[in-house]
Design an enzyme around this catalytic site. Structure first.
Site, PDB file in Angstrom:
ATOM      1  N   TYR A 144       0.858  -1.185   0.000  1.00  0.00           N
ATOM      2  CA  TYR A 144       0.000   0.000   0.000  1.00  0.00           C
ATOM      3  C   TYR A 144       0.892   1.233   0.000  1.00  0.00           C
ATOM      4  O   TYR A 144       1.742   1.400   0.872  1.00  0.00           O
ATOM      5  CB  TYR A 144      -0.904   0.013   1.238  1.00  0.00           C
ATOM      6  N   ASP A 239       9.492   2.822  -0.700  1.00  0.00           N
ATOM      7  CA  ASP A 239       8.485   3.457   0.142  1.00  0.00           C
ATOM      8  C   ASP A 239       8.836   3.141   1.594  1.00  0.00           C
ATOM      9  O   ASP A 239       8.556   2.056   2.096  1.00  0.00           O
ATOM     10  CB  ASP A 239       7.097   2.928  -0.218  1.00  0.00           C
ATOM     11  N   LYS A 267       5.314   9.736   8.484  1.00  0.00           N
ATOM     12  CA  LYS A 267       5.082   9.334   9.860  1.00  0.00           C
ATOM     13  C   LYS A 267       6.124   9.861  10.837  1.00  0.00           C
ATOM     14  O   LYS A 267       5.973  10.943  11.376  1.00  0.00           O
ATOM     15  CB  LYS A 267       4.952   7.807   9.944  1.00  0.00           C
TER      16      LYS A 267
END
Length: 424
Positions: A144, A239, A267
């Site tokens: 994802y 990623d 994050k």
């Protein structure tokens, strides 16, 4: 456990917010029941609106690696806010944060801040297309990378939790340019490159999968990807929105010793505030406006409060021994859980890296989305609710990582293991 206030808020939210939540990952679709609403967090613990307190292994889905309300992060955010929450103009905070990122991540010489992981991956792909003058991308089943149209193809995490294979409203023409290979399967990648050579702009991958549960890539697989992409003139994108500054100070690429062309971050580098980033070599990043023709912008990108909180977090993480301690805590939790599951003869496997782990029930090994999908979802659902009753808050999905923070003490970990024993 009383949940009256959470239920009241969820009913009210459901009338004015789709599904009562602002992200599907917060819904409890895969475990049943209604989500809890939280009011405060300190260190390793969070408290809901009914006054129940839990040991927290969600940690805002990863960024709170120092724990909730860490004094250095709170002080930095407050100081920045007092000076002005946003200017729509450059500030010193973004220069400091960028310097910390460049100093930490091996492949990044120049970085652009954005507001989310989705923006980071979307911009990284646009950069790859601009730099290569190609149109296709390759991703991996279960990976994802945000909710950009081109990437909502066989994604894991929230989509897997809801049993949704794809998303309505995705531009079919964009999706058609996205190819998907099994994770950790280099032979499949080689076949795709043989068929689409000179059309692939980039390969995007989580070097440590975090959205089908924690699934580390095989080192030979990543080395093979690096070789294939370099030989073909295709760009390799890591990623590291989840693994960046968590698996190691320099992310998964430091752990594996493999440098991608573009890295996506998020994050942790915001210290709990909305943030994302993408970066690479100076030559590659010179394609980005205003230096080059690849346009990407954002009014709140490099927001001073997020930059100040992120810089404070990165400074704490740069201190000696931090990652050794985080790895020790993660190992203590994983070993304790393994002991309980083995003792009670519960079929399971646990995948872990520094700072994160996933328990898979009913399977012996998980190396990709296919094997992750064989986990016992019903057992996880019952385990989740029982752990909640025993004072432990886990991610409400069998396809998510549990996040360990530096604030988790040995007593928290031992209490979690004992809660698992009672729950099972």
């Amino acid at each position: 456990m009383q949940t009256t206030n959470s239920q009241r808020l969820y009913e009210a939210a459901s009338e004015i917010i789709p599904g009562g939540v602002n992200s599907p990952a917060r819904a409890w679709g895969s475990v049943g029941g209604d989500p809890l609403f939280f009011t405060s967090g300190t260190g390793s613990k969070i408290t809901d609106v009914d006054g129940n307190t839990y040991i927290d292994y969600v940690c805002s889905w990863g960024p709170l690696i120092l724990g909730h309300s860490h004094p250095a992060v709170v002080e930095a955010a407050q100081a920045a806010t007092r000076s002005g929450a946003s200017f729509g103009a450059p500030t010193e905070y973004e220069v400091e944060a960028a310097g910390l990122v460049v100093g930490a991540v091996p492949s990044i010489e120049m970085v652009r801040f954005v507001n989310s992981g989705t923006e980071a991956s979307m911009s990284a792909m646009r950069l790859a297309r601009a730099a290569t003058d190609r149109d296709m991308i390759l991703k991996f089943d279960g990976g994802y990378h945000g909710h950009d149209d081109a990437l909502l193809v066989r994604a894991g995490s929230g989509l897997a939790s809801q049993g949704i294979a794809d998303s309505a409203g995705v531009n079919s023409k964009l999706a058609a340019d996205t190819l998907v290979a099994p994770y950790n399967d280099l032979a499949a990648v080689e076949k795709i490159f043989a068929a689409y050579r000179e059309r692939l702009a980039c390969v995007i991958i989580e070097p440590i999968g975090g959205n089908m549960g924690v699934v580390p890539a095989d080192r030979d697989f990543l080395q093979g990807l690096r070789r294939i992409t370099r030989d073909d003139g295709c760009l390799l994108i890591f990623d590291e929105v989840i693994s960046g500054f968590r698996a190691a100070y320099g992310g998964a690429q430091e752990v594996y010793g493999i440098e991608p062309d573009i890295t996506c971050l998020g994050k942790t580098i915001g210290g709990g505030f909305p943030v994302g980033a993408y970066g690479g070599s100076k030559e590659l990043m010179s394609h980005v406006a205003p230096l080059g023709a690849m346009y990407q912008a954002g009014t709140l990108s490099g927001n001073p409060v997020a930059m100040a909180a992120g810089a404070a977090t990165m400074r704490e993480l740069a201190k000696p021994g931090v990652y050794e301690e985080l790895a020790r805590k993660t190992e203590r939790l994983a070993d304790g859980l393994r002991g309980v599951f083995a003792e009670l003869e519960v079929p399971f496997t646990i995948n872990q890296v520094c700072g994160m782990l996933t328990v898979f029930f009913g399977v012996e090994e998980v190396t990709d989305m296919d094997s992750a999908s064989k986990n016992d979802r019903e057992m996880f659902s019952r385990f989740f609710h029982s752990m909640l009753e025993n004072g432990v808050y886990l991610p409400p999905s069998p396809f998510e990582a549990w996040f360990v923070s530096l604030a988790h003490g040995d007593e928290d970990i031992d209490a979690t293991v004992e809660a698992a024993r009672r729950s099972l």
